[in-house]
Design a protein around this motif. Sequence first.
Motif, PDB file in Angstrom:
ATOM      1  N   LYS A  27      -0.093   6.568  11.866  1.00 12.62           N
ATOM      2  CA  LYS A  27      -0.820   6.218  13.093  1.00 12.62           C
ATOM      3  C   LYS A  27      -1.107   4.722  13.146  1.00 12.62           C
ATOM      4  N   GLN A  28      -1.364   4.137  11.963  1.00  9.16           N
ATOM      5  CA  GLN A  28      -1.586   2.693  11.904  1.00  9.16           C
ATOM      6  C   GLN A  28      -0.304   1.938  12.254  1.00  9.16           C
ATOM      7  N   ALA A  29       0.833   2.421  11.745  1.00  2.39           N
ATOM      8  CA  ALA A  29       2.086   1.669  11.886  1.00  2.39           C
ATOM      9  C   ALA A  29       2.742   1.857  13.253  1.00  2.39           C
ATOM     10  N   GLY A  50      -2.940  13.935   4.912  1.00  2.37           N
ATOM     11  CA  GLY A  50      -3.890  13.078   5.629  1.00  2.37           C
ATOM     12  C   GLY A  50      -3.542  11.606   5.491  1.00  2.37           C
ATOM     13  N   TRP A  51      -3.149  11.196   4.281  1.00  2.00           N
ATOM     14  CA  TRP A  51      -2.783   9.796   4.090  1.00  2.00           C
ATOM     15  C   TRP A  51      -1.540   9.444   4.910  1.00  2.00           C
ATOM     16  N   THR A  85      -2.568   9.053   8.483  1.00  2.00           N
ATOM     17  CA  THR A  85      -3.328   7.821   8.677  1.00  2.00           C
ATOM     18  C   THR A  85      -2.391   6.614   8.716  1.00  2.00           C
ATOM     19  N   ARG A  86      -1.473   6.567   7.766  1.00  2.00           N
ATOM     20  CA  ARG A  86      -0.601   5.393   7.650  1.00  2.00           C
ATOM     21  C   ARG A  86       0.386   5.321   8.824  1.00  2.00           C
ATOM     22  N   VAL A 129      -4.850  16.033   1.262  1.00  2.00           N
ATOM     23  CA  VAL A 129      -5.130  14.591   1.318  1.00  2.00           C
ATOM     24  C   VAL A 129      -3.808  13.810   1.458  1.00  2.00           C
ATOM     25  N   ASP A 152       0.840  -1.201   0.000  1.00  2.00           N
ATOM     26  CA  ASP A 152       0.000   0.000   0.000  1.00  2.00           C
ATOM     27  C   ASP A 152       0.877   1.254   0.000  1.00  2.00           C
TER      28      ASP A 152
END
Lengths: 826, 152
Positions: B141-143, B134-135, B138-139, B131, B33
């Motif tokens: 915070k996930q990792a 933002g991506w 998001t990525r 954006v 991704d």
Amino acid sequence: MVDRIADIWGTRTAFARGERWPVRVDLRLADGVTEADVDRWVASACVLCSNGCGLEIAVKDGEMVGVRGRATDLVNHGRLGPKGLFASWQGVRNGDRLTRPLVRMGGALVETDWDTAMGRIVERSRKLLAEKGPLSHGFYTSGQLFLEEYYAQAIIGKAGLGTPHMDGNTRLCTATAAASMKESFGSDGQPGSYSDIDECDAMFLFGHNMAETQTVLWMRVLDRLAGPNPPRLVCVDPRETEVARHAEVHLAVRPGTNLALMNGLVRELFAHGWIDEEYIAAHTVGVGELRSTVAPWTPERVADTCGVDPADVRRAAEIFGTSDRVLSTVLQGFYQSSQATASSCQVNNLHLLRGRIGTPGNGILQMNGQPTAQNNREAGADGDLSGFRNWENPEHIQELAELWGVHPDTIPHWAPPTHAMQIFRYCEQGSIEFLWVSATNPAVSMPQAPRIRKILEKEDLFLVVQDLYLTETARYADVVLPAAAWGEKQGTFTNVNRTVHLSDKAVEPPGEARSDLDIFLDYARRMDFRRDDGRPLLDWTGPEDAFRAWQECTRGRLCDYTGLSYEKLRGGTGIPWPCNDEHPDGTNRLYGDGIFPTEYDRAESFGHDLLTGATVGPLKFRALQANGRAILKPAAYHPATEAPDDEYPFLYSTGRTVFHFHTRTKTARAKQLNRAAPSAWVEMSVPDAERLGLGEGDLVRVASRRGEIVVPLRVGDVRPGTVFAPFHYGYWEQDRSGPGDRPTAANELTETEWDPVSKQPILKVAAVRIEKVADSVGPAPAPTNTASRPADASAVRPTAGGPDAEVEERPRETEPPAAPDEGGRR
Amino acid sequence: MKLPVYLGMLQRAEQELASSFRTVADGHGDEPDVRATCELLASQCDEHVAAMQPLVDRYGSEPSDEPERLHAAALPHPRSGPLALLRDLQDVHLLASFVDMTWTLVGQAAAALRDEELQQVIADREAETQVQVGWLTTRMKQAAPQALVVAG
């Protein structure tokens, strides 16, 4: 009697628009058994696709001996498909079942008792928790367990261990259905009903080979087509499927270009004024951005990108724009292709722009692939939170914490729950060291199989596999747990159009096999998971306790089960949720009133940017002020990452055949089905085959950058430039976990890549090359009465079942059942 | 008028952002991704650079008086592993945020100049840059939990 291998959809019972679909009771019993011989009939529903057909299991001398469709059931009005008729019972009652737990000793799996097997699991679990914490644990579950089992798993993972690493194979089949509804409507929850087929004037099937994936639903369509005022059909599919053959317009798009087509269809609605300005103003937000995003997509540009005729794009749009009542269905052709969520949201947008949603004949069915996928999405053993709750909403987390009696911080909610592909990545990197796989077979079903096999065989990964059979995946396990099958346990499950069925226990499981629920409860007990007040986290004694707990979890949510009970579900038909005090008989359709769960407090998700997957977040979501209006969300089209080139000149797509389900663990054990599609093949168009000098049945090597398969060639009706392989064929019959010298699993070739929003893997777009290995010794082992039919029918013997495939059909035996209240009818 | 200084700075920063996205895409190819999205966002940056050219042609593009202070550096080379993914994304985030704010400030100037063409170019690109930020957020915070708490 009807040979239901040769005649897949059986006898027609034509009906007109607005009439109730006639009953046809389908019955298949073991050879030599008659209805008079059956000791008892046990009510259940079929679990061999997502349709959820009500049936009864015939029991004789403590054994399942056949099935009969339930005439009173809203879903199927008595009918069953070939998989249900032949595999539902033969697929689980046979000599191949696991009957005792297995543990790895000196490299080999050996039989043991439950105490030893569970002891090993708990020992490893405790050790890892102490040393590394809960993020060392992952769960990969299914779309085929029961609701009660998912809910138990969700509580164990989220409140017992506290790991965000839980997902199901629903990620491969249905994640995009859920994601697209969350983006458009604020929450998961199917707007439409199967009864919309009875009422519609036009039907659009987007990447949905319904004739093979949901045979009984397709019978309903065929019966409308055979009656007066049949619906006009439009089909989007790169293959000449049965659906395409019945369609007025067939858009055989180049794989990977769905969004370009959808942007073009939406543009046509704007361009011709086929929109409902009043509805848009009152019930949606975002029309401006949608309009400008689709503006460049003229029919000519769509034609150029998708490889279709611009006149067909115009005709399709006109049918959508001018039909009074229009129904859309969407499945893997969209969900497993690139820009999956964006493409599926455009289907929602088509309906919202015309205000055609939630009223008779005006519906959307974002389909599921599996019988209980919906329950995993509701219960939250996948990447969702229980009861359609929102991980970004602290009040929703607080509600779960109160239900489960734990501190809110126990429940992981700092980021979205981890999706399956990322769980396997963490296993690959070694940060997840404990993986519990239940009722699924990732060694065959996940993309890029060679990589998945390497991960599963890692020394430092403790792998638990819970299944009916010693699958390819189970062969890698450290502990294998034998599970009870459908018919051997009790529980509920919910189909595509929200219809809940109870499946009662018909027979005892073989040997020491236990229900998945019992196994999870046993793990929770042995781990001594407790609520903050000291009581056991899970004190349920059986499935009905679990169901009652689940009802509390759904109280006031969209998927409200509080009006249901096991007793009520024994009333002869499944019941669609929401079912509560307001809707005691269930709800046929959602959103007929144009009110959507997009209020801040109700939303299951605050949404994403459809191009990248960036989260919108609570602040921007509030600023959007949707407040009950649907969200028209677009994305710009971009080409798939892997395109054909000189080295790999063909596009490669994978999919199902009507006679098998998943990795064939059940269907290959029904001889009628297995004979019809016994082994793997690949399909190619006539012009491509002629150019390469290949003929029907030639053995070919299909290779991508990641792997290869060696299978016979079917020269058929796929779109030129594209080849297609069925994904069912792994290696368990050869007692292997992977290929020898003859690889057959379609996922040997697929790429590790997923949609940015739904995280659903892209299994339908890859670049491959094809070369001949050997001359034909006979036709390919593919069916002739499906989308796999040969271009030259005279070259291959027609698919037929023979005497043991004969099924009794009783058309119009009783009056058809009527759907419950119309649910907020406008 | 100092707008040409900012136009030049922005165009260079977009070029460096594009190059940084490509560096991350190449270096973290095992995170599919990350690879796919970074390649997509790099091509957005390319388009931003091209879309600015008519404005640069009109207003000019002056080098800054103090380039060392206005310059946001591209990623020289990627690191490897879960922690390195986080660090690389965070570095790109810094650069993307710089680009985002620069669009905002150029937009302020465009408003003051009442230059509709400039404002139109800015509106769409600034939204895309937001954006991108933002991506990345998001990525990351996930990792972060896995990289910082469990990964070896």
